[in-house]
Design an enzyme around this catalytic site. Structure first.
Site, short mmCIF file in Angstrom:
data_model
loop_
_atom_site.label_atom_id
_atom_site.label_comp_id
_atom_site.label_asym_id
_atom_site.label_seq_id
_atom_site.Cartn_x
_atom_site.Cartn_y
_atom_site.Cartn_z
N ARG A 92 -16.24 68.53 -2.98
CA ARG A 92 -15.22 67.48 -2.97
C ARG A 92 -15.06 66.86 -1.59
O ARG A 92 -14.88 67.56 -0.60
CB ARG A 92 -13.87 68.06 -3.43
CG ARG A 92 -12.81 66.99 -3.64
CD ARG A 92 -11.51 67.62 -4.07
NE ARG A 92 -10.53 66.60 -4.37
CZ ARG A 92 -9.24 66.84 -4.58
NH1 ARG A 92 -8.79 68.08 -4.53
NH2 ARG A 92 -8.40 65.86 -4.84
N GLU A 126 -8.70 74.04 -0.86
CA GLU A 126 -8.57 73.09 0.25
C GLU A 126 -7.42 72.12 0.02
O GLU A 126 -6.73 71.72 0.96
CB GLU A 126 -9.88 72.32 0.46
CG GLU A 126 -9.79 71.36 1.64
CD GLU A 126 -11.10 70.65 1.96
OE1 GLU A 126 -11.06 69.65 2.68
OE2 GLU A 126 -12.16 71.12 1.49
#
Length: 323
Positions: A79, A118
Site C-alpha cells: 500500500r 501502518e
C-alpha cells in the site's frame, strides 16, 4: 467503496492456519517498564482456552508499549496511497479510545518495522500519541509481503494498481504461481490474473486509475488496445466525457474493427473533393462523425454517428434549434 469481498475472512489464518491472530487482541497497560518499551501482559478470563492464549504467530498473549518514534513503516509494503480524511477520522477515534489493536512489527534492533497496521500508526501520529502498542514477530521476506497484502485486501485499502504490483512481486521475487497467490489471499485465480493485466496499461493510465479518474472496469476495456498512446487518449476521453464502462467498450470495439475496403469511386475527383468538404463542414456543425453516401442522379443519404444516449439527445437538440 464496494462491499467486502467474499472469501477473505480467513486473513492471516491463510498463512498460519494452526493459530489465531494476535493483532485482534486489545491491550492493557503494564507495570513492567524498560527504558524504551513496556511489556504488557494481556488480561484473560478463567474460561479462556489454551488455543486463544496463543497468537496466530506463535507468541503468548502479550504486547509491548513502545515509543511511536521507534516504529517505522515497511517501504516495500504494497500500500502506497492513504485516504487523508479516513486517517483523520481514525485519529479522532484514537484520541478518545486509544489504539485498541496492537501493530504487528519486526524488531530491526535500531527500530521496529511495521508488518501490519501502518494505517493505525499514521493515525496515532496524527492524534499526537507518544507511545503505541505492538506485538513483535519475525517473518521471512515472503511472509511479510503476503501478510501486508492479505491485511490490505481484507480492508480493501489497496487500489487496483497496488494490488497488481503486490501479486507481481510475489511471482517475480518468490516464484509463486497465480493459483498459489489466489489461495493465500482468498480470491479466484481469474481475479488475480485480471488484476495483474492492469500492469499492461501505460504508466499514465495506471496513475489515472490510482487517482480514480477512471475505474478498473474502464481500465480493463482499454487493455484491448496495445498502443500506449492510444490507451492514454481513450482514458482522457473517458474522463473528459464521463463515459460509462459500456460506452468505453463500444468505443474500443469500433477502434479495433478493421477498416472497410474502400470502394472505387463512381464519381470524378472533383465531385469527391466537394462531398468531402461537405462532410467536414457537417462534422464541425454536428460535433461527430458524418458520412455522405452518394447514389446516381444526385441522390444519396447522410449518416450521422453518435456514441451515447446523451450525444443523441444533443444532436436532436441541435436539429430542433435549427428548425
Amino acid at each position: 467503496m464496494a462491499g467486502r469481498k467474499n472469501g477473505l475472512g480467513r486473513g492471516l489464518d491463510a498463512l498460519f492456519p494452526e493459530k489465531k491472530s494476535a493483532v485482534k487482541e486489545s491491550v492493557k497497560k503494564a507495570t513492567v517498564k524498560t527504558e524504551n518499551k513496556t511489556v504488557v501482559p494481556e488480561k484473560t478470563t478463567d474460561d479462556t482456552t489454551e488455543e486463544s492464549n496463543r497468537s496466530t504467530i506463535g507468541h503468548k498473549k502479550t504486547a509491548m508499549i513502545v515509543k511511536i518514534s521507534s516504529v517505522e513503516p515497511n517501504v516495500n509494503q504494497p500500500r502506497k496511497q492513504f485516504d487523508e480524511d479516513a486517517l483523520l477520522e481514525l485519529s479522532e477515534s484514537i484520541k478518545q479510545y486509544g489504539v485498541l489493536q496492537p501493530l504487528l512489527v519486526s524488531d530491526k534492533k535500531d527500530y521496529y518495522e511495521i508488518i501490519a497496521g501502518e494505517r493505525r500508526w499514521r493515525a496515532a501520529k496524527l492524534a499526537g500519541l507518544k507511545e503505541i502498542p505492538v506485538i513483535v514477530k519475525e517473518f521471512s521476506e515472503q511472509e511479510l509481503v503476503e501478510i501486508s497484502l492479505i491485511e490490505n485486501i481484507q480492508r480493501e485499502d489497496l487500489n487496483p494498481v497496488e494490488e497488481a504490483m503486490a501479486y507481481k512481486r510475489l511471482i517475480d521475487e518468490f516464484h509463486l504461481k497465480q493459483d498459489e497467490i489466489a489461495e493465500r489471499v482468498g480470491k479466484s485465480r481469474t481475479a488475480v490474473t485480471n488484476a495483474m493485466r492492469l500492469l499492461k496499461l501505460s504508466e499514465k493510465v495506471q496513475q489515472m486509475l490510482i487517482d480514480e479518474m477512471i475505474t478498473a472496469g474502464h481500465a480493463r476495456a482499454i487493455l484491448s488496445i496495445a498502443d500506449k498512446e492510444k490507451q492514454e487518449s481513450i482514458a482522457m476521453k473517458i474522463f473528459d466525457e464521463k463515459l460509462s464502462v459500456r460506452e468505453t467498450e463500444a468505443l474500443v470495439k469500433r477502434m479495433l474493427e478493421p477498416p472497410k475496403t474502400a470502394k472505387k469511386s463512381k464519381f470524378s475527383s472533383a465531385e469527391d473533393a466537394i462531398y468531402e468538404s461537405l462532410e467536414e463542414k457537417m462534422k464541425s456543425i454536428m460535433g461527430t462523425r458524418v458520412q455522405i453516401h452518394r447514389k446516381k442522379n444526385d441522390k444519396g443519404k447522410i449518416e450521422i454517428e453518435y456514441y451515447s444516449k446523451d450525444e443523441l439527445e444533443r444532436i436532436i437538440d441541435l436539429f430542433e434549434s435549427i428548425g
